[in-house]
Design a protein around this motif. Sequence first.
Motif, mmCIF file in Angstrom:
data_model
loop_
_atom_site.group_PDB
_atom_site.id
_atom_site.type_symbol
_atom_site.label_atom_id
_atom_site.label_comp_id
_atom_site.label_asym_id
_atom_site.label_seq_id
_atom_site.Cartn_x
_atom_site.Cartn_y
_atom_site.Cartn_z
ATOM 1 N N LEU A 175 -27.073 -4.096 -6.234
ATOM 2 C CA LEU A 175 -28.306 -3.435 -6.678
ATOM 3 C C LEU A 175 -29.474 -4.411 -6.676
ATOM 4 O O LEU A 175 -30.579 -4.079 -6.264
ATOM 5 N N LEU A 176 -29.216 -5.640 -7.140
ATOM 6 C CA LEU A 176 -30.275 -6.644 -7.154
ATOM 7 C C LEU A 176 -30.782 -6.887 -5.742
ATOM 8 O O LEU A 176 -31.979 -7.040 -5.523
ATOM 9 N N GLN A 177 -29.870 -6.919 -4.819
ATOM 10 C CA GLN A 177 -30.279 -7.179 -3.445
ATOM 11 C C GLN A 177 -31.095 -6.031 -2.872
ATOM 12 O O GLN A 177 -31.851 -6.212 -1.942
ATOM 13 N N ARG A 178 -30.884 -4.845 -3.432
ATOM 14 C CA ARG A 178 -31.697 -3.714 -2.969
ATOM 15 C C ARG A 178 -32.968 -3.587 -3.796
ATOM 16 O O ARG A 178 -33.559 -2.506 -3.889
ATOM 17 N N ASP A 179 -33.307 -4.690 -4.480
ATOM 18 C CA ASP A 179 -34.544 -4.757 -5.253
ATOM 19 C C ASP A 179 -34.618 -3.752 -6.387
ATOM 20 O O ASP A 179 -35.706 -3.332 -6.785
ATOM 21 N N VAL A 180 -33.483 -3.364 -6.888
ATOM 22 C CA VAL A 180 -33.475 -2.569 -8.121
ATOM 23 C C VAL A 180 -33.944 -3.493 -9.235
ATOM 24 O O VAL A 180 -33.578 -4.675 -9.254
ATOM 25 N N PRO A 181 -34.782 -3.005 -10.154
ATOM 26 C CA PRO A 181 -35.265 -3.875 -11.234
ATOM 27 C C PRO A 181 -34.108 -4.518 -12.002
ATOM 28 O O PRO A 181 -33.072 -3.872 -12.216
ATOM 29 N N LEU A 182 -34.344 -5.767 -12.418
ATOM 30 C CA LEU A 182 -33.290 -6.545 -13.079
ATOM 31 C C LEU A 182 -32.613 -5.805 -14.241
ATOM 32 O O LEU A 182 -31.385 -5.735 -14.294
ATOM 33 N N PRO A 183 -33.375 -5.248 -15.193
ATOM 34 C CA PRO A 183 -32.714 -4.588 -16.331
ATOM 35 C C PRO A 183 -31.782 -3.451 -15.888
ATOM 36 O O PRO A 183 -30.683 -3.292 -16.407
ATOM 37 N N LEU A 184 -32.243 -2.697 -14.871
ATOM 38 C CA LEU A 184 -31.412 -1.588 -14.396
ATOM 39 C C LEU A 184 -30.132 -2.092 -13.754
ATOM 40 O O LEU A 184 -29.039 -1.579 -14.003
ATOM 41 N N ALA A 185 -30.273 -3.112 -12.941
ATOM 42 C CA ALA A 185 -29.101 -3.672 -12.267
ATOM 43 C C ALA A 185 -28.117 -4.229 -13.291
ATOM 44 O O ALA A 185 -26.905 -4.025 -13.200
ATOM 45 N N LEU A 186 -28.675 -4.928 -14.279
ATOM 46 C CA LEU A 186 -27.820 -5.472 -15.350
ATOM 47 C C LEU A 186 -27.071 -4.345 -16.044
ATOM 48 O O LEU A 186 -25.851 -4.404 -16.243
ATOM 49 N N ALA A 187 -27.837 -3.302 -16.394
ATOM 50 C CA ALA A 187 -27.221 -2.181 -17.102
ATOM 51 C C ALA A 187 -26.120 -1.569 -16.250
ATOM 52 O O ALA A 187 -25.030 -1.246 -16.751
ATOM 53 N N ALA A 188 -26.363 -1.438 -14.958
ATOM 54 C CA ALA A 188 -25.356 -0.839 -14.089
ATOM 55 C C ALA A 188 -24.103 -1.691 -14.052
ATOM 56 O O ALA A 188 -22.975 -1.186 -14.093
ATOM 57 N N GLY A 189 -24.294 -3.015 -13.989
ATOM 58 C CA GLY A 189 -23.141 -3.913 -13.981
ATOM 59 C C GLY A 189 -22.317 -3.774 -15.252
ATOM 60 O O GLY A 189 -21.093 -3.617 -15.214
ATOM 61 N N LEU A 190 -23.019 -3.795 -16.381
ATOM 62 C CA LEU A 190 -22.312 -3.696 -17.662
ATOM 63 C C LEU A 190 -21.626 -2.339 -17.783
ATOM 64 O O LEU A 190 -20.496 -2.227 -18.269
ATOM 65 N N LEU A 191 -22.331 -1.305 -17.310
ATOM 66 C CA LEU A 191 -21.769 0.047 -17.385
ATOM 67 C C LEU A 191 -20.479 0.147 -16.572
ATOM 68 O O LEU A 191 -19.516 0.798 -16.985
ATOM 69 N N THR A 192 -20.473 -0.521 -15.428
ATOM 70 C CA THR A 192 -19.264 -0.507 -14.598
ATOM 71 C C THR A 192 -18.062 -1.007 -15.401
ATOM 72 O O THR A 192 -16.998 -0.384 -15.421
ATOM 73 N N GLY A 193 -18.270 -2.158 -16.064
ATOM 74 C CA GLY A 193 -17.169 -2.707 -16.857
ATOM 75 C C GLY A 193 -16.781 -1.777 -17.988
ATOM 76 O O GLY A 193 -15.597 -1.524 -18.238
ATOM 77 N N LEU A 194 -17.807 -1.236 -18.657
ATOM 78 C CA LEU A 194 -17.544 -0.356 -19.786
ATOM 79 C C LEU A 194 -16.721 0.856 -19.344
ATOM 80 O O LEU A 194 -15.706 1.199 -19.964
ATOM 81 N N VAL A 195 -17.155 1.473 -18.235
ATOM 82 C CA VAL A 195 -16.466 2.682 -17.784
ATOM 83 C C VAL A 195 -15.021 2.372 -17.378
ATOM 84 O O VAL A 195 -14.088 3.089 -17.762
ATOM 85 N N CYS A 196 -14.855 1.281 -16.641
ATOM 86 C CA CYS A 196 -13.479 0.924 -16.255
ATOM 87 C C CYS A 196 -12.622 0.679 -17.493
ATOM 88 O O CYS A 196 -11.462 1.084 -17.556
ATOM 89 N N GLY A 197 -13.205 0.002 -18.487
ATOM 90 C CA GLY A 197 -12.467 -0.250 -19.724
ATOM 91 C C GLY A 197 -12.103 1.055 -20.420
ATOM 92 O O GLY A 197 -10.974 1.232 -20.888
#
Lengths: 355, 508
Positions: free
Chosen positions: A124-146
Amino acid sequence: MADESESKLEPPAPGSLASARRPAGSGPTQTPPPGDRPLHQRLGSGLAHHARQFGTLGGLVVLGLVLWILTPHFLTVSNLLNIAQQTSINAIIAVGLTFVIISAGIDLSVGSLVAFSGVVMASLLQRDVPLPLALAAGLLTGLVCGLINGVLITLGRLPPFIATLGMMSVARGGALLYTDGRPISGFGEGFRWLATGEVLFVPVPVILTGVVYVIAHFVLRRTPFGRYVFAIGGNEEAALLSGVRVRLHKTMVYGVCGLLSALAGVVLTARLNSAQPIAGINYELDAIAATVIGGTSLMGGQGSVVGTLIGALIMGVLRNGLNLLGVSSFVQQLVIGAVIILAVLLDTAFKRRKP
Amino acid sequence: MGYLHLRSSPVSSVLPVLALRGIRKAYPGVVALDGVDLDLCAGEVHVLLGENGAGKSTLMKIISGAVARDAGEIRIDGAPVELADPRQAQALGIGIIYQEFNLVPQLSAAENIFLGREPLRLPGVIDQRRLLRDAQRQLDELGVAIDARAIVSRLSVAEQQMVEVAKALSLHARVLIMDEPTSALTAQEITELFAAIRRLRERGVAIVYISHRMEELFAIGDRVTVLRDGRHVGTRRIQETDMAELVRLMVGRELKDQFPKQRAAVGDEVLRVERLRRDGVLHDISFALRRGEVVGLAGLMGSGRTELARALFGADAIDGGRVFVHGAERRIGSPRAAIDLGLGFLTEDRKQQGLVLVLSVRENICLPSVGRWSRAGLVQTGRETDATARRIAELRIKTPGPEQRVGHLSGGNQQKVVLGKWLCTDADILIFDEPTRGIDVGAKVEIYQLINQLAARGAAILMISSELPEILGLSDRILVMHAGRIAGEFSAAEATQEKLLAAALGRN
Ligand SMILES: Nc1ncnc2c1ncn2[C@@H]1O[C@H](COP(=O)(O)OP(=O)(O)OP(=O)(O)O)[C@@H](O)[C@H]1O
Ligand SMILES: [Mg+2]
């Protein structure tokens, strides 16, 4: 019912109420209300509660002293900060595992989640998604998998070992598939600050770790959720019959573990300036080791994040010290394994002495 | 059977098999044993009596090598011995049967009896035939009809206990300790156990018998030793003492009324159950509970009483029927839902279902309430400590403090903690499953008074108990279950042991 034996009971004398209070001093040891207890007693029980942590802390201090004597460079501010920074990733994951292990579970998928959430965020960062959004998406991925782990365990009734073993492979496969097996590298300064930045000379990962530990300690010790984690690990049936929503809270425990794995993935990605689909292999072993060295019982119901932090530091100090001493990585593996076994041996011996 | 069986042993004149002198044991905050003496003779059943936390189990654990003493001497046949671990005690002929069994449920009776000592055919190869033959002989000698090949988990509790006894005897135990062996047995099973104990006595085994059921000691005991607060306060021959004296020795005061029943004003209906059904377990159950009422639920073990309690409490699913709480129909899908509706359920098995042994007294007592009491998402430790201190005082829980680990309390005090848990929830529909199991005579009366108080405050109480005198002495109304159905309902006035028994056996 054996009516014969029952009839041996003396008939109740009518109208005579047994006196509820017995004469002072003849009853069992009276317990004064806690406020009235002498200070040394209150302190005593508090100390006893933390005796295990003092033991581990003692181990850490001794280890530090030995390394200090062997290599003076060990005890420099820059090296200590270096250790703290290197320890931070394992320390963050180990917090999640502490929750899981206190609840009498296990999570083998943390290493894969580090990688999976790292690559999701990186792409997401590489696609220039804003940092907070990309961070949230990363954390959400872990949360959902958990949470998926949690649901498989609670609703699917899978043993935690099996559910998270499956997730370990699925998330790893997902990360490889998503990236086609290639690392995603090169991020902006803003993101890399998460690994390289400093606040008042303290590296950001160290601050993050500190914050995670303070919150985790607080959650475990001061919130109903924390209490339930201990109760579920100590006796799931009793917890259920006491009105604890066992399935909900267990699922949350795995969610927390997934979320913290993702946070570790963020820090790792920032530090390497690259998200690797093969990152985090064997991280679960280090995190379990830190948790267990820190005195959390694999049987569940007992443990603390303070212990885990010390455990993670012991692992970090050991690695760092062995590196400074120029010990080969083969020997390092051997030494670390021995230390894990030794720590748990000492713990078991200590516990057996006072059953 | 009866009480007048012959007692042959002229006990005190012979050299004791096992003699204890000045045994002392302290735990942090508690002196569990303070200079206890005890003589055990061959061929006697020596009953050990004492309040909850008096030190009975601790003393027995010292004899069996499970706990190290701080001071004192142990002599076997007059020679001082060290008992450093259970193996050593076993080798010296001391066997113990803990209340929590130590059998491997998946293995057969024979495999359990010789666990760790299997007869070998070749090195490393078990001689199956001898294993079975020897185990069967042990069981037969006990006079019980158990197939040595039977898998332990399929045996009844009493049969499992017999396997424990056979195991202890296969070690050639000369001293056999039984810590509250009857608390989970039916009357018939108790009779069988007593018969086995008598046979052992005839073979010259010295038996230590611990129980809070006072009537049992007159049925089986030869001598009785009373402990109070870790001290030896007296040893008597059973023939030369009576209940009143023993109770006075135990609790240090007279106990006048065993069942201090007070009738509370009966108010509105709080719970109504209509045609409740759980397939294969509960059939067509209908009844109601009113405020201020204590309803006894009698029945044999396995008649479905606990199953009914669990179904009402949302712990097991139901397959049909309606439940009304405070007049409104409810589907109680989980214990949490039940608690939120004002139900409380004191489980019969405190270790498995009632307590988290690794947590503290406070954490256990507050477990059902911690969520409700929290403010801004935080546990209110002060409130918890206060509530716990109140329960400790009210129930006389013997503990060094609220932070003591529940697993370190004596059995009866653990039971009081389970009770304390439900006193904190303000529940007004209370289901008590064997509330006085493992509780000493004095504390029983206190618990009965507590039940009275709860009823007076407007709670409705459904009390499951296997002790008929308790049911008869405390209930306003009595329901009897048989084979998953309500087989009879009696008012306190018309109920008698005979009627209840007949209904429990399905004979009406
Ligand atoms: N492991 C332990 N740690 C701390 N205290 C203990 C431990 N074991 C027992 N105690 C304490 O020692 C005292 C005696 O306990 P014990 O279990 O011997 O009582 P008991 O006579 O068997 O009581 P009950 O009838 O309730 O079973 C109690 O106050 C108990 O809390
Ligand atoms: Mg006991």
